[in-house]
Write an enzyme that holds these catalytic residues in place. Structure first.
Site, PDB file in Angstrom:
ATOM      1  N   GLU A 124       0.833  -1.199   0.000  1.00 38.12           N
ATOM      2  CA  GLU A 124       0.000   0.000   0.000  1.00 38.12           C
ATOM      3  C   GLU A 124       0.874   1.258   0.000  1.00 38.12           C
ATOM      4  O   GLU A 124       1.877   1.328   0.701  1.00 38.12           O
ATOM      5  CB  GLU A 124      -0.874  -0.027   1.255  1.00 38.12           C
ATOM      6  CG  GLU A 124      -1.716   1.199   1.496  1.00 38.12           C
ATOM      7  CD  GLU A 124      -2.387   1.166   2.861  1.00 38.12           C
ATOM      8  OE1 GLU A 124      -3.254   2.033   3.101  1.00 38.12           O
ATOM      9  OE2 GLU A 124      -2.046   0.292   3.693  1.00 38.12           O
TER      10      GLU A 124
ATOM     11  N   ILE B 106       1.137   5.001   1.163  1.00 38.90           N
ATOM     12  CA  ILE B 106       0.554   5.914   2.151  1.00 38.90           C
ATOM     13  C   ILE B 106       1.211   7.273   1.981  1.00 38.90           C
ATOM     14  O   ILE B 106       2.432   7.401   2.084  1.00 38.90           O
ATOM     15  CB  ILE B 106       0.752   5.403   3.589  1.00 38.90           C
ATOM     16  CG1 ILE B 106       0.088   4.036   3.772  1.00 38.90           C
ATOM     17  CG2 ILE B 106       0.185   6.413   4.588  1.00 38.90           C
ATOM     18  CD1 ILE B 106       0.327   3.414   5.143  1.00 38.90           C
TER      19      ILE B 106
ATOM     20  N   ASP C 121      12.498  -2.299  15.273  1.00 39.52           N
ATOM     21  CA  ASP C 121      13.529  -1.396  14.759  1.00 39.52           C
ATOM     22  C   ASP C 121      12.944   0.007  14.668  1.00 39.52           C
ATOM     23  O   ASP C 121      12.956   0.651  13.616  1.00 39.52           O
ATOM     24  CB  ASP C 121      14.016  -1.871  13.390  1.00 39.52           C
ATOM     25  CG  ASP C 121      15.259  -1.125  12.937  1.00 39.52           C
ATOM     26  OD1 ASP C 121      15.955  -0.547  13.796  1.00 39.52           O
ATOM     27  OD2 ASP C 121      15.550  -1.115  11.727  1.00 39.52           O
TER      28      ASP C 121
END
Length: 339
Positions: A132, A134, A237
């Site tokens: 996706e 964004i 992370d």
């Protein structure tokens, strides 16, 4: 500088470095996945976008940067935009590990992450992941919202398997061994600190940091006295380059190194703050986080223990500039524990 996409950065470090050696990852899972793995074709990215991606035409492709390891591109189509990362030298296993991590976080329904769609090999060698796209907002967003949403993910992503993950993955280009383990102190000591200490000895012949680090691993249990450690889903992370916000101001996190307690993995929730020295978390972040996930006894004295893993990883990836920070943490704990 405002990034253009949630997954723009594809390497985990505060400071970019040289390209790293590729590693094969070990996979031993059979559970179904919410993303698909592609077979070989001449242009599998275009093929997927124009079929399963429900687009009839690709109107533009532009590079939006990348890290030391992967290249990142935005594909604009009549069905919307897609974010694509490619690697010309590593097979699909690395991106498959990333996609599993993103899927696990996405399915908690808490903090926003890019949904992965497809992973597969490139016909010219290497691999890709489609996910996706964004659009980022104008800032990293609200620290309180980030703290609350992250805590909600930790609370929702509980594991009944213990500490680990269904696959091994990477942090930067360093392999992470995620073998399921029932005890957190054992998992963190063996598969996180112990693994990095062995790498330091192998790469640099650094017997001193290895020997002192192993003394710490063998004596660190008292740091967890009185602590209830439940496995929860971690990004693993979480530094400033992996945090942003969307156009609505909602926090977004990306590029996971998941495990249940570490990079996407099931682990101790506190381990999520191991990169806090490079994340810029403020008081409002921690206050909001602890409203959802209460602060446990001894939290402050364990913070450096979780930072140590990342300092060791930076030492192994980038060289001696990070050695003194890692050694200082080890020495401080050995004095504290009288070990």
């Amino acid at each position: 500088m405002v990034a253009a996409h949630v997954a723009l950065l594809s390497f985990s470090s505060c400071i970019p470095s040289l390209s790293q050696t590729s590693h094969r990852l070990r996979f031993s899972f059979t559970r179904p996945k919410s993303f698909t793995v592609a077979s070989m074709s001449e242009d599998p990215i275009r093929e997927w976008i124009l079929s399963e991606g429900k687009a009839t035409q690709i109107t533009g492709i532009r590079s939006i940067g990348g890290g030391c390891i992967n290249r990142a591109s935005r594909y604009d189509t009549d069905a919307g935009s897609f974010f694509v990362k490619t690697n010309r030298s590593v097979g699909p296993s690395m991106f498959e590990g990333e996609a599993l991590g993103l899927s696990a976080m996405y399915e908690t329904g808490s903090i926003r992450v890019p949904k992965p769609f497809k992973v597969g090999p490139l016909s010219t060698g290497g691999s890709y992941i489609i996910m996706e796209y964004i659009e980022f907002g104008a800032s990293r967003g609200n620290q309180s919202a980030l703290g609350r949403k992250l805590a909600e993910m930790h609370k929702a992503g509980k594991s009944g398997k213990g500490f680990g993950f269904d696959v091994d993955n990477t942090i930067g280009s360093t392999p992470q061994i995620n073998t399921w383990t029932s005890d957190w102190i054992e998992f963190y000591g063996v598969h996180r600190l112990g693994y990095q200490l062995k790498l330091a000895r192998q790469q640099y012949g650094d017997s001193l940091i290895y020997e002192k680090g192993q003394r710490l691993v063998k004596n660190m249990a008292p740091l967890f006295d009185g602590v209830v450690i439940e496995p929860c889903l971690l990004h693993g992370d979480l530094w400033s380059g992996n945090i942003s916000s969307d156009n609505n101001g909602e926090p977004v996190i990306l590029d996971p190194a998941c495990y249940c307690n570490y990079v996407l993995v099931d682990g101790h929730s506190e381990a999520e703050f191991g990169m806090s020295w490079c994340a810029g978390f403020g008081g409002s972040f921690y206050n909001a986080y602890f409203e959802v996930m209460p602060k446990q006894p001894g939290f402050d004295q364990r913070m450096d223990l979780y930072m140590l893993y990342h300092y060791l990883n930076h030492y192994n990836l980038f060289g001696s500039g990070y050695r003194s920070s890692a050694m200082s943490i080890i020495d401080d704990y050995l004095r504290m524990l009288k070990a």
